[in-house]
Design an enzyme around this catalytic site. Structure first.
Site, PDB file in Angstrom:
ATOM      1  N   ASP A  82     -43.734  18.237  -3.271  1.00  0.00           N
ATOM      2  CA  ASP A  82     -43.949  17.130  -2.346  1.00  0.00           C
ATOM      3  C   ASP A  82     -45.453  16.956  -2.107  1.00  0.00           C
ATOM      4  OD1 ASP A  82     -43.088  15.174  -0.530  1.00  0.00           O
ATOM      5  OD2 ASP A  82     -43.143  16.577   1.164  1.00  0.00           O
ATOM      6  N   HIS A  83     -45.913  15.719  -2.098  1.00  0.00           N
ATOM      7  CA  HIS A  83     -47.320  15.405  -1.800  1.00  0.00           C
ATOM      8  C   HIS A  83     -48.321  16.248  -2.596  1.00  0.00           C
ATOM      9  CE1 HIS A  83     -46.521  12.527   1.337  1.00  0.00           C
ATOM     10  NE2 HIS A  83     -45.649  13.354   1.876  1.00  0.00           N
ATOM     11  N   VAL A 230     -37.517  15.527   5.174  1.00  0.00           N
ATOM     12  CA  VAL A 230     -37.514  16.056   6.547  1.00  0.00           C
ATOM     13  C   VAL A 230     -38.328  17.344   6.592  1.00  0.00           C
ATOM     14  CG1 VAL A 230     -36.071  16.919   8.438  1.00  0.00           C
ATOM     15  CG2 VAL A 230     -35.184  15.121   6.944  1.00  0.00           C
TER      16      VAL A 230
HETATM   17  P1  13P Z   1     -41.332  14.591   8.788  1.00  0.00           P
HETATM   18  O1  13P Z   1     -42.187  15.793   9.031  1.00  0.00           O
HETATM   19  O2  13P Z   1     -41.660  13.464   9.708  1.00  0.00           O
HETATM   20  O3  13P Z   1     -39.887  14.903   8.784  1.00  0.00           O
HETATM   21  O4  13P Z   1     -41.717  14.064   7.332  1.00  0.00           O
HETATM   22  C1  13P Z   1     -41.576  14.929   6.246  1.00  0.00           C
HETATM   23  C2  13P Z   1     -42.016  14.298   4.988  1.00  0.00           C
HETATM   24  O5  13P Z   1     -41.952  13.111   4.814  1.00  0.00           O
HETATM   25  C3  13P Z   1     -42.527  15.192   3.934  1.00  0.00           C
HETATM   26  O6  13P Z   1     -42.883  14.507   2.806  1.00  0.00           O
END
Ligand code: 13P
Length: 272
Positions: A82-83, A230
């Site tokens: 992620d990211h 999340v």
């Molecule tokens: P939240 O922390 O708001 O749940 O977002 C998580 C997210 O989008 C990780 O990529």
């Protein structure tokens, strides 16, 4: 069962449900989340963000562990970067055996986002790894944010062009959610989402799931949203779980994590 993220998301889009992308940060947290998915008989995407200190120092090790744990259950489990911000991290995740990767170039100009995403797609698809990209920007990465954070909403026509040019497998869109804690009521632009859904035929991803509210999230299922990220609510549940004098605080944490992810999966994901 360790699976390819793309197939999981295509099915979710077709059958109008959402697979939860749950952030984990250690072997035990990954295990607790897999157990929750097994109990509910539902698919799950485990995610690691590039900055996660312990696991991302050795992505090969956590990937081997997740594959092993996933092999013990019948429910589909994927592992997603992620990211990612560095190409080098993305390469390492691909070679480690992650199911999917994201390089987040959402704050760069359209052409630069297209160019770097094409590069990721070329590398990842050569290894049958799924690619997620983000167009428009979901703000609030620093945690605290104003009502709309530093969001830049996704332009539907640009989204269609982006997918055509990059051949990306799934697209994260900005329609009003923010990362972290909302300072006001969340405002989700369903009309914008509908238009994106009409123009874009790959599964859509929503970042910033925490605090958005199940009713709003359920409205997005019919318009192509197939993955919901999340993190904040999981971290909150884990930190609130440690009660004073607890004999084995880790167990409280993992139970709280499982309950938290189940709270998202039950109303949004479909059992197998
Ligand atoms: P939240 O922390 O708001 O749940 O977002 C998580 C997210 O989008 C990780 O990529």
């Amino acid at each position: 069962m360790y699976v390819n993220t793309k197939e999981m998301l295509i099915r979710a889009r077709k059958e109008h449900y959402i697979v939860i992308g749950a952030e984990c940060w250690s072997l035990n947290s990954a295990s607790a989340l897999i157990n929750a998915a097994t109990e509910l008989n539902m698919p799950l995407i485990l995610m690691l963000w590039e900055g996660a200190p312990e696991p991302m120092a050795q992505p090969e090790m956590i990937c081997d562990f997740v594959r092993y744990e996933a092999g013990k259950t019948h429910v589909p489990i994927a592992l997603h970067l992620d990211h990612g911000h560095e190409l080098e991290t993305v390469c390492r995740a691909i070679h480690a055996g992650f199911s999917s990767v994201m390089l987040d170039a959402s704050e760069r100009p359209f052409e630069e986002n297209v160019a770097i995403t094409c590069e990721v797609v070329r590398m990842a698809h050569a290894c049958s790894v799924t690619v997620e990209a983000e167009l428009g920007h979901v703000g609030g990465m620093s945690g605290s944010c104003s009502e709309n954070g530093d969001n830049t909403l996704t332009v539907p026509e640009e989204a269609a062009e982006f997918v055509r040019l990059t051949q990306v497998d799934s697209l994260a869109v900005s329609i009003g959610t923010v990362h972290g804690i909302y300072s006001g009521e969340p405002h989700i632009d369903i009309e914008r989402l509908k238009r994106i859904y009409e123009l874009v035929d790959v599964p859509l991803v929503l970042h910033g799931g925490s605090g958005t509210g199940i009713d709003l999230l359920r409205q997005t299922m019919q318009y192509g949203v197939s993955k919901l990220n999340v993190m904040t609510d999981l971290l909150k549940a884990a930190s609130e779980a440690v009660s004073e004098g607890s004999f084995l605080p880790e167990l409280d944490i993992y139970e709280a994590l499982a309950e938290c992810v189940k709270g998202y999966m039950l109303p949004l994901t479909k059992p197998l």
